[in-house]
Design a protein around this motif. Structure first.
Motif, PDB file in Angstrom:
ATOM      1  N   PRO A  93       0.725  -1.245   0.142  1.00 55.93           N
ATOM      2  CA  PRO A  93       0.100   0.149  -0.089  1.00 55.93           C
ATOM      3  C   PRO A  93       0.782   1.217  -0.081  1.00 55.93           C
ATOM      4  O   PRO A  93       1.954   1.699   0.666  1.00 55.93           O
ATOM      5  CB  PRO A  93      -0.798  -0.036   1.376  1.00 55.93           C
ATOM      6  N   GLU A 157      -2.743  14.085  10.286  1.00 56.28           N
ATOM      7  CA  GLU A 157      -2.048  13.816  11.643  1.00 56.28           C
ATOM      8  C   GLU A 157      -2.116  14.614  12.514  1.00 56.28           C
ATOM      9  O   GLU A 157      -2.194  14.159  13.858  1.00 56.28           O
ATOM     10  CB  GLU A 157      -0.659  13.065  11.182  1.00 56.28           C
ATOM     11  N   GLU A 168      -7.800   6.288  10.983  1.00 55.59           N
ATOM     12  CA  GLU A 168      -7.736   5.719  10.011  1.00 55.59           C
ATOM     13  C   GLU A 168      -6.770   4.380  10.296  1.00 55.59           C
ATOM     14  O   GLU A 168      -5.434   4.764  10.128  1.00 55.59           O
ATOM     15  CB  GLU A 168      -7.599   5.891   8.660  1.00 55.59           C
ATOM     16  N   GLU A 169      -6.954   3.128  10.659  1.00 47.41           N
ATOM     17  CA  GLU A 169      -6.144   2.102  11.017  1.00 47.41           C
ATOM     18  C   GLU A 169      -6.172   0.944  10.073  1.00 47.41           C
ATOM     19  O   GLU A 169      -7.213   0.824   9.812  1.00 47.41           O
ATOM     20  CB  GLU A 169      -6.418   1.798  12.609  1.00 47.41           C
ATOM     21  N   ASP A 170      -5.176   0.314  10.021  1.00 46.66           N
ATOM     22  CA  ASP A 170      -5.154  -0.896   9.134  1.00 46.66           C
ATOM     23  C   ASP A 170      -5.447  -2.228  10.089  1.00 46.66           C
ATOM     24  O   ASP A 170      -4.457  -2.419  10.791  1.00 46.66           O
ATOM     25  CB  ASP A 170      -3.514  -0.829   8.493  1.00 46.66           C
ATOM     26  N   ASP A 171      -6.576  -2.908   9.588  1.00 49.18           N
ATOM     27  CA  ASP A 171      -6.679  -4.061  10.486  1.00 49.18           C
ATOM     28  C   ASP A 171      -6.264  -5.257   9.520  1.00 49.18           C
ATOM     29  O   ASP A 171      -6.418  -6.591  10.002  1.00 49.18           O
ATOM     30  CB  ASP A 171      -8.200  -4.259  10.770  1.00 49.18           C
ATOM     31  N   ALA A 173      -7.125  -6.325   6.535  1.00 50.05           N
ATOM     32  CA  ALA A 173      -8.156  -6.608   5.774  1.00 50.05           C
ATOM     33  C   ALA A 173      -7.669  -6.753   4.353  1.00 50.05           C
ATOM     34  O   ALA A 173      -6.910  -5.695   3.802  1.00 50.05           O
ATOM     35  CB  ALA A 173      -9.535  -6.078   5.766  1.00 50.05           C
ATOM     36  N   ALA A 190     -13.482  -0.389   0.781  1.00 51.23           N
ATOM     37  CA  ALA A 190     -12.374  -0.754  -0.186  1.00 51.23           C
ATOM     38  C   ALA A 190     -12.949  -0.775  -1.703  1.00 51.23           C
ATOM     39  O   ALA A 190     -12.156  -0.231  -2.736  1.00 51.23           O
ATOM     40  CB  ALA A 190     -11.584  -1.728   0.440  1.00 51.23           C
ATOM     41  N   ARG A 271     -13.954  11.761   7.915  1.00 48.10           N
ATOM     42  CA  ARG A 271     -13.002  11.818   6.930  1.00 48.10           C
ATOM     43  C   ARG A 271     -13.571  11.289   5.460  1.00 48.10           C
ATOM     44  O   ARG A 271     -14.516  10.277   5.360  1.00 48.10           O
ATOM     45  CB  ARG A 271     -11.805  11.089   7.183  1.00 48.10           C
TER      46      ARG A 271
ATOM     47  N   ARG B  45      -1.869  -0.472  -4.834  1.00 49.42           N
ATOM     48  CA  ARG B  45      -2.753  -0.593  -3.530  1.00 49.42           C
ATOM     49  C   ARG B  45      -2.291   0.949  -2.670  1.00 49.42           C
ATOM     50  O   ARG B  45      -1.312   1.465  -2.772  1.00 49.42           O
ATOM     51  CB  ARG B  45      -2.447  -1.582  -2.551  1.00 49.42           C
ATOM     52  N   GLY B  46      -3.779   1.511  -2.442  1.00 53.01           N
ATOM     53  CA  GLY B  46      -3.620   2.690  -1.420  1.00 53.01           C
ATOM     54  C   GLY B  46      -4.136   2.291  -0.136  1.00 53.01           C
ATOM     55  O   GLY B  46      -4.370   1.087  -0.042  1.00 53.01           O
ATOM     56  N   ARG B  47      -4.321   3.368   0.664  1.00 50.97           N
ATOM     57  CA  ARG B  47      -4.750   3.200   1.877  1.00 50.97           C
ATOM     58  C   ARG B  47      -5.759   4.119   2.050  1.00 50.97           C
ATOM     59  O   ARG B  47      -5.364   5.198   2.106  1.00 50.97           O
ATOM     60  CB  ARG B  47      -3.435   3.486   3.146  1.00 50.97           C
ATOM     61  N   MET B  48      -6.846   3.698   3.002  1.00 51.78           N
ATOM     62  CA  MET B  48      -7.855   4.655   3.163  1.00 51.78           C
ATOM     63  C   MET B  48      -7.435   5.715   4.117  1.00 51.78           C
ATOM     64  O   MET B  48      -6.738   5.415   5.231  1.00 51.78           O
ATOM     65  CB  MET B  48      -9.287   4.054   3.981  1.00 51.78           C
ATOM     66  N   THR B  51      -3.269   6.006   5.846  1.00 52.04           N
ATOM     67  CA  THR B  51      -3.028   5.359   7.066  1.00 52.04           C
ATOM     68  C   THR B  51      -4.057   3.990   7.306  1.00 52.04           C
ATOM     69  O   THR B  51      -3.620   3.024   7.885  1.00 52.04           O
ATOM     70  CB  THR B  51      -2.762   6.123   8.455  1.00 52.04           C
ATOM     71  N   GLY B  52      -5.315   3.821   6.718  1.00 53.86           N
ATOM     72  CA  GLY B  52      -6.079   2.894   7.190  1.00 53.86           C
ATOM     73  C   GLY B  52      -5.914   1.455   6.272  1.00 53.86           C
ATOM     74  O   GLY B  52      -4.678   1.307   5.615  1.00 53.86           O
ATOM     75  N   ASN B  53      -7.073   0.896   6.181  1.00 43.69           N
ATOM     76  CA  ASN B  53      -7.178  -0.418   5.307  1.00 43.69           C
ATOM     77  C   ASN B  53      -6.719  -0.321   3.997  1.00 43.69           C
ATOM     78  O   ASN B  53      -6.830   1.009   3.253  1.00 43.69           O
ATOM     79  CB  ASN B  53      -8.418  -1.135   5.406  1.00 43.69           C
ATOM     80  N   PHE B  55      -6.905  -0.638  -0.309  1.00 42.05           N
ATOM     81  CA  PHE B  55      -7.694  -0.845  -1.307  1.00 42.05           C
ATOM     82  C   PHE B  55      -7.077  -0.863  -2.676  1.00 42.05           C
ATOM     83  O   PHE B  55      -5.722  -0.413  -2.724  1.00 42.05           O
ATOM     84  CB  PHE B  55      -8.854   0.340  -1.242  1.00 42.05           C
TER      85      PHE B  55
END
Lengths: 384, 152
Positions: A93, A157, A168-171, A173, A190, A271, B45-48, B51-53, B55
């Motif tokens: 990512p 931030e 926004e955190e990455d779990d 998925a 997504a 957001r 891929r990017g991140r929501m 910093t998030g999930n 996509f």
């Protein structure tokens, strides 16, 4: 329904030959080189790459040239080409905080670490036609400052650190991929973002605009907009360090919107996110507005505007699909239309009989469907 | 020097510059392509919210190649001669092949230093210089907004 027809090969061949001539234009002007399109129509190239969902500036430029500048056709060409290539890898990512900044602005904070960087922008230009360009006047090289740009951390931030904005955190998925499996509504965020990223800019702009005009609760601030280049890394083998394969131009928009919150969590800014290949500022802003609007259900808002209807918004966002279905109306519908003609004639005969029976002379000739009859006339007849 | 670092510099360098600098080293063993060069795509891929999930943003073109040296030393070692791999964005088979060739050569002890000092280091410097120049251009467009006091 349309039916297959035979014939017309020669006419089609001649039509395409004429098209090629039209594309080439007057022979006394020089032929447009693909490298000129790539180097001088950069924003068109960006748009085609984003909506075709394939980053390759040279091929996007070729598509624009081949399509005589028809952007929707160019997107179609590039999208079709992508189906011929195998997928070799997935990238890590993108870490947009690591972007080499060309432009970075925030409408929410005046003083931000790294500063407000305008970059090469059409903002603040006077929108007056520049007649010097008719004469191909040479332009001056860009100015360079003594010092280089300081680090530009993500503006959101700053709010994030205070807990004022949702995190926004990455779990971890694994994202759904609409190029492998067609989307099945309702879809997750997504999937929505993948569909919005390739969505038609004009369409998303109109929907984003509608949310600002009151069709859907959305009170946005442009928290940060950044354009620049970003290194892309792929994971080749388990355990090995990721490999950088080059860098690409990227645009990003982080919208800050009004509050969400619940019994458990204190009110927070919410957001909306926009990300696109190339320099596509307007597209990412529109995308961020629509992304936020489509989060209505998740954030417990009543969906009142068109931009909040996920299936409606997403199912009609792709210009290749939309143009394809509209264009199919050009295909022969001869049989279909014939059956409608039959129906219409029967309705008119019946109508004439009824009016005759009612002792009125005012009626129309049963078989007289003149080419002049307008659509609304026909509808009126049918309803009568 | 890790091969990831070398791969990065060579992929970020335009192919013409890489070929020119490589030719100066005078390392030109025989080799064969064991895979590719093959043009394909990588799903970016990017991140929501950055910093998030993750996509899927869209794909980019990508070319890869793997080569094996077949010069005397490579032939003597038969199939055990180490492979070199190259990956680069875009559709330039020659660029991917060149990165793979450098990778294979860098696995020979006697060429390591020449490749690092005569190729990777100067190319890295050139990249840094370009980036520095670009950052100065960006810095020249940095503004300070003044908030005007509104009259009541």
């Amino acid at each position: 329904m349309y039916v297959a027809v035979k014939g017309g090969e020669q006419a089609i061949a001649n039509a395409h030959r004429w098209l090629a001539d039209r594309r080439r234009g007057p022979r006394e002007t020089q032929e447009l080189a693909v490298s000129q399109v790539e180097g001088q129509l950069r924003l068109a190239v960006s748009r085609v790459m984003a909506e075709a969902s394939l980053y390759d500036p040279e091929l996007a430029a070729l598509a624009i040239k081949q399509a005589s500048g028809d952007m929707v056709e160019a997107v179609f060409l590039l999208r079709a080409y992508r189906t011929t290539l195998p997928r070799l890898a997935e990238t890590l990512p993108l870490d947009t905080a690591a972007m080499r900044i060309e432009r970075r602005i925030s409408a929410t904070y005046k003083d931000i670490p790294g500063g407000q960087v305008l970059g090469p922008t059409y903002d603040y230009t006077h929108r007056l036609l520049d007649f010097l360009q008719l004469a191909n006047a040479e332009v001056a090289p860009p100015t360079a400052a003594e010092e280089t740009l300081a680090d530009c951390p993500q503006v959101l931030e700053l709010l994030d650190a205070e807990g004022l904005i949702e995190r926004e955190e990455d779990d971890g998925a694994e994202p759904y991929d609409i190029t492998r499996d067609p989307p099945d509504f309702p879809v997750d965020r997504a999937t929505r973002l993948q569909m919005l990223a390739r969505g038609d800019e004009g369409y998303l702009l109109a929907l984003g605009y509608s949310t600002q005009r009151g069709y859907g609760r959305n009170h946005p601030f442009a928290g940060e907009i950044r354009l620049g280049t970003l290194e892309v890394e792929i994971a080749v083998e388990e355990g090995d360090a990721p490999l950088c394969i080059g860098e690409i131009e990227i645009s990003e928009c982080q919208m800050i919107n009004q509050f969400g919150g619940s019994r458990e969590t204190a009110p927070q800014f919410t957001r909306g996110y926009g990300l696109a290949f190339g320099h596509n500022e307007r597209k990412t802003m529109a995308m961020a507005l629509v992304d936020r609007a489509l989060r209505a259900e998740e954030l417990g808002e009543t969906a009142t505007g068109p931009a909040q209807q996920a299936e409606f918004v997403l199912a009609h966002a792709d210009s290749v699909e939309a143009a394809g279905f509209v264009s199919h109306l050009k295909l022969p519908h001869y049989v279909d239309f014939q059956s409608e003609l039959e129906l219409l004639r029967r309705l008119r005969r019946e109508h004439a009989k009824r009016t005759e029976a009612a002792g009125s002379d005012v009626g129309t000739q049963a078989d007289d469907v003149t080419p002049r009859a307008s659509h609304s006339d026909l509808v009126k007849e049918q309803q009568a | 020097m890790t091969s990831a670092r070398r791969q990065r510099i060579l992929a970020l360098t335009p192919r013409e510059r890489l070929a020119e600098q490589w030719a100066r080293l005078g390392i030109s063993p025989d080799y064969r392509c064991v895979r590719g060069p093959e043009v394909g795509m990588a799903m970016v891929r990017g991140r929501m919210g950055g910093t998030g999930n993750a996509f899927n943003l869209g794909e980019m073109t990508l070319t890869r190649a793997s080569v094996q040296l077949t010069d005397d030393e490579g032939a003597a070692a038969d199939a055990k001669s180490p492979l070199g791999h190259g990956w680069v964005k875009g559709r330039d088979p020659r660029h991917a092949e060149l990165i793979a060739l450098v990778d294979a050569c860098a696995k020979r002890r006697d060429w390591q230093a020449a490749i690092e000092e005569g190729l990777v280091a100067p190319l890295e410097q050139a990249l840094d210089a370009e980036r520095h120049e670009q950052a100065r251009r960006a810095a020249a467009t940095r503004v300070d907004f003044f908030t005007m006091v509104r009259g009541e």
